[in-house]
Design a protein around this motif. Structure first.
Motif, PDB file in Angstrom:
ATOM      1  N   LEU A 103     -31.352  13.440  82.643  1.00  0.00           N
ATOM      2  CA  LEU A 103     -30.195  13.810  83.220  1.00  0.00           C
ATOM      3  C   LEU A 103     -29.722  12.658  82.480  1.00  0.00           C
ATOM      4  O   LEU A 103     -28.189  13.136  82.331  1.00  0.00           O
ATOM      5  CB  LEU A 103     -31.103  13.396  84.424  1.00  0.00           C
ATOM      6  CG  LEU A 103     -32.104  14.443  85.261  1.00  0.00           C
ATOM      7  CD1 LEU A 103     -32.288  13.877  86.638  1.00  0.00           C
ATOM      8  CD2 LEU A 103     -31.642  15.766  85.132  1.00  0.00           C
ATOM      9  N   VAL A 139     -37.790  21.832  81.019  1.00  0.00           N
ATOM     10  CA  VAL A 139     -38.322  21.507  81.850  1.00  0.00           C
ATOM     11  C   VAL A 139     -38.441  21.661  83.215  1.00  0.00           C
ATOM     12  O   VAL A 139     -38.833  20.584  83.912  1.00  0.00           O
ATOM     13  CB  VAL A 139     -35.976  21.822  82.209  1.00  0.00           C
ATOM     14  CG1 VAL A 139     -35.856  21.759  84.083  1.00  0.00           C
ATOM     15  CG2 VAL A 139     -35.308  22.113  81.140  1.00  0.00           C
ATOM     16  N   VAL A 143     -40.475  18.650  84.521  1.00  0.00           N
ATOM     17  CA  VAL A 143     -40.355  17.609  86.549  1.00  0.00           C
ATOM     18  C   VAL A 143     -41.762  18.524  87.054  1.00  0.00           C
ATOM     19  O   VAL A 143     -42.176  17.866  87.644  1.00  0.00           O
ATOM     20  CB  VAL A 143     -39.582  20.029  87.028  1.00  0.00           C
ATOM     21  CG1 VAL A 143     -39.459  19.296  88.707  1.00  0.00           C
ATOM     22  CG2 VAL A 143     -38.210  19.549  86.798  1.00  0.00           C
ATOM     23  N   ASP A 160     -33.623  23.540  90.472  1.00  0.00           N
ATOM     24  CA  ASP A 160     -31.794  22.964  91.456  1.00  0.00           C
ATOM     25  C   ASP A 160     -31.616  22.368  90.193  1.00  0.00           C
ATOM     26  O   ASP A 160     -30.351  21.864  90.668  1.00  0.00           O
ATOM     27  CB  ASP A 160     -33.011  22.154  92.156  1.00  0.00           C
ATOM     28  CG  ASP A 160     -33.936  22.365  93.338  1.00  0.00           C
ATOM     29  OD1 ASP A 160     -33.487  23.981  93.848  1.00  0.00           O
ATOM     30  OD2 ASP A 160     -34.620  22.148  93.823  1.00  0.00           O
ATOM     31  N   LEU A 161     -32.216  21.526  88.976  1.00  0.00           N
ATOM     32  CA  LEU A 161     -32.169  20.740  88.371  1.00  0.00           C
ATOM     33  C   LEU A 161     -29.805  21.534  87.595  1.00  0.00           C
ATOM     34  O   LEU A 161     -29.246  20.226  87.898  1.00  0.00           O
ATOM     35  CB  LEU A 161     -32.402  20.258  86.929  1.00  0.00           C
ATOM     36  CG  LEU A 161     -33.809  19.398  87.162  1.00  0.00           C
ATOM     37  CD1 LEU A 161     -34.367  19.122  86.540  1.00  0.00           C
ATOM     38  CD2 LEU A 161     -33.410  18.665  87.825  1.00  0.00           C
ATOM     39  N   LEU A 165     -26.358  19.489  88.126  1.00  0.00           N
ATOM     40  CA  LEU A 165     -25.737  18.884  86.723  1.00  0.00           C
ATOM     41  C   LEU A 165     -24.230  19.704  86.644  1.00  0.00           C
ATOM     42  O   LEU A 165     -23.535  19.098  85.968  1.00  0.00           O
ATOM     43  CB  LEU A 165     -27.046  19.982  85.406  1.00  0.00           C
ATOM     44  CG  LEU A 165     -27.632  18.525  85.387  1.00  0.00           C
ATOM     45  CD1 LEU A 165     -28.684  19.239  84.201  1.00  0.00           C
ATOM     46  CD2 LEU A 165     -27.182  17.080  84.784  1.00  0.00           C
ATOM     47  N   LEU A 194     -33.555  12.595  94.315  1.00  0.00           N
ATOM     48  CA  LEU A 194     -34.614  13.527  94.119  1.00  0.00           C
ATOM     49  C   LEU A 194     -35.685  12.775  94.677  1.00  0.00           C
ATOM     50  O   LEU A 194     -36.733  12.548  94.621  1.00  0.00           O
ATOM     51  CB  LEU A 194     -34.539  13.674  92.648  1.00  0.00           C
ATOM     52  CG  LEU A 194     -32.809  14.308  92.124  1.00  0.00           C
ATOM     53  CD1 LEU A 194     -32.875  14.430  90.600  1.00  0.00           C
ATOM     54  CD2 LEU A 194     -33.561  16.451  92.685  1.00  0.00           C
TER      55      LEU A 194
END
Length: 222
Positions: A103, A139, A143, A160-161, A165, A194
Motif C-alpha cells: 500500500l 489483489v 488480501v 475496498d482497497l 487508495l 484495517l
C-alpha cells in the motif's frame, strides 16, 4: 578481413541516435500528459505538446488522438500497480509487513490519482480491461493471504482497497514533499483501521463496493 561489427556505419549510428531521441521524446510526452491531464482532464493535446517541448505534429505522429495517449498513460499506471501487487505476492516475509509495503508503494507512486481524475474521460481497450482483471485477481489473493496470516480484518474486501487508495490520492497541497508526508500520515490511520486489534472485529456497515459500482467510472469504455 576487417570485422564489420567492430566499426559502426554512420547510417547505423544515425538510426540509433534517432531511435534514442524518439524514446526520449515519448517519455517526455507521457510524463507531460500525466501532469497536464491530472491537472485538467479536459486539457487539449496542444497543452501536452507544449509541456513536453515537442511540436503538435510530432505528438500526433505518435498518438492518433487524446484517447490513445490516455490509454498509454493509464496503462503505464496500471502496469505499475500490477507490478507492486506481483512483488507483494512473491514476498514470503511477514504478511502484514508485506501488505503495508504494498500500500505504501502504491500511495507513493500516486497511480490512483490517474484513476480518480481520468476515469471515464477516454475509451478503454480490451488490453486494459484484461490488465485490470489481472490486477483485481492479484489483489484478491493478496488480501486473502493477509487475512489468513497477517491480521487484516476479515470484513475487508479487495474492492475496498481502490476506494481507500483514491481517497488517499485526493490528499494534495502545493508542495509535493508535504503532500507525500500527509498521504503517509493518513495511510497510517487507514492501516490501523484495517488491522485486527481485538479478538472480534466490529463489523463494517454494509457491504463493500461491487464490481459494477467500481466499473461505473469506466462506463464510457463499453
Amino acid at each position: 578481413m576487417e570485422n564489420s561489427s567492430a566499426q559502426e556505419t554512420p547510417r547505423a549510428a544515425s538510426l540509433r541516435g534517432r531511435q534514442a531521441e524518439a524514446l526520449r521524446n515519448d517519455a517526455a510526452i507521457v510524463a507531460a500528459a500525466r501532469e497536464v491531464f491530472l491537472s485538467d482532464p479536459a486539457a487539449p493535446m496542444a497543452a501536452v505538446a507544449a509541456a513536453a517541448g515537442v511540436g503538435v505534429g510530432g505528438l500526433y505522429r505518435r498518438y492518433a488522438g487524446k484517447d490513445e495517449l490516455l490509454q498509454r498513460v493509464c496503462g503505464d499506471g496500471l502496469r505499475t500497480f500490477v507490478g507492486f501487487a506481483d512483488e507483494a505476492l512473491a514476498d514470503t516475509g511477514d504478511a502484514w509487513a508485506v501488505f503495508e509495503r504494498f500500500l505504501q508503494a502504491v500511495v507513493d507512486s500516486d497511480v490512483h490519482a490517474l484513476t480518480m481524475r481520468l476515469a471515464g474521460t477516454f475509451r478503454s481497450t480490451e488490453a486494459l480491461r484484461t490488465l485490470a482483471a489481472r490486477s483485481d485477481a492479484t489483489v484478491e489473493r493478496l488480501v486473502r493471504r493477509t487475512q489468513r496470516r497477517g491480521g487484516l480484518r476479515r470484513d475487508v474486501t479487495a474492492a475496498d482497497l481502490p476506494v481507500l487508495l483514491q481517497q488517499l490520492s485526493a490528499v494534495a497541497v502545493s508542495d509535493p514533499y508535504r503532500t507525500g508526508h500527509l498521504r503517509r500520515r493518513y495511510l497510517r490511520l487507514v492501516l490501523d483501521g484495517l488491522r485486527v486489534t481485538h479478538p472480534v472485529d466490529g463489523r463494517l456497515p454494509g457491504p463493500g463496493p461491487s464490481p459494477a459500482e467500481l466499473g461505473e467510472r469506466w462506463a464510457r469504455s463499453r
